[in-house]
Scaffold this motif. Structure first.
Motif, short mmCIF file in Angstrom:
data_model
loop_
_atom_site.label_atom_id
_atom_site.label_comp_id
_atom_site.label_asym_id
_atom_site.label_seq_id
_atom_site.Cartn_x
_atom_site.Cartn_y
_atom_site.Cartn_z
N CYS A 198 0.83 -1.21 0.00
CA CYS A 198 0.00 0.00 0.00
C CYS A 198 0.86 1.26 0.00
O CYS A 198 0.52 2.25 -0.63
CB CYS A 198 -0.93 0.01 1.20
SG CYS A 198 -2.29 -1.15 1.05
N ASN A 199 1.99 1.20 0.70
CA ASN A 199 2.90 2.35 0.72
C ASN A 199 3.49 2.60 -0.67
O ASN A 199 3.63 3.74 -1.09
CB ASN A 199 4.01 2.11 1.74
CG ASN A 199 4.66 3.39 2.17
OD1 ASN A 199 4.04 4.44 2.19
ND2 ASN A 199 5.93 3.31 2.52
N ILE A 200 3.80 1.52 -1.39
CA ILE A 200 4.30 1.66 -2.76
C ILE A 200 3.24 2.30 -3.64
O ILE A 200 3.52 3.20 -4.45
CB ILE A 200 4.76 0.29 -3.30
CG1 ILE A 200 6.00 -0.18 -2.56
CG2 ILE A 200 5.01 0.35 -4.81
CD1 ILE A 200 6.38 -1.62 -2.84
N VAL A 201 1.99 1.83 -3.50
CA VAL A 201 0.89 2.41 -4.27
C VAL A 201 0.71 3.89 -3.93
O VAL A 201 0.51 4.73 -4.82
CB VAL A 201 -0.43 1.63 -4.02
CG1 VAL A 201 -1.63 2.36 -4.57
CG2 VAL A 201 -0.33 0.24 -4.61
N LEU A 202 0.81 4.22 -2.65
CA LEU A 202 0.67 5.62 -2.23
C LEU A 202 1.74 6.51 -2.85
O LEU A 202 1.43 7.58 -3.40
CB LEU A 202 0.75 5.72 -0.70
CG LEU A 202 -0.53 5.53 0.07
CD1 LEU A 202 -0.24 5.41 1.55
CD2 LEU A 202 -1.47 6.69 -0.17
#
Length: 94
Positions: A30-34
């Protein structure tokens, strides 16, 4: 780093450690997507892109943020439960 010897000795806490690792991986994704989404959003914003695309990107970013928050919270709970399980197993009854 996971201490395999400790996991072998304290087998009952294995499910909590596995769940914690899973939640941390989901949080990382999710952090990568963010970060990718924020970069794309800023590039679209500076290029004067379509407002409909902005709305979709904002929803994706908010969703990733909520999922990341939930996974971080759940990983913390699993860590606490694993530690509690180990402490209960190591405690010597009087």
């Amino acid at each position: 780093m996971i201490n395999n010897r400790l996991i072998h000795i304290m087998g009952k806490s294995r499910k909590y450690v596995s769940a914690q690792v899973l939640f941390q991986w989901i949080s990382l994704l999710c952090n990568i997507v963010l970060m990718s989404g924020i970069a794309l959003f800023l590039s679209q914003l500076s290029a004067g892109g379509n407002p409909e695309v902005w709305k979709k990107m904002i929803w994706i970013l908010l969703s990733a943020l909520v999922i990341r928050y939930a996974c971080t919270t759940l990983a913390s709970r699993m860590s606490h439960r694993a530690a509690k399980q180990v402490k209960e197993q190591l405690r010597i009854p009087i």
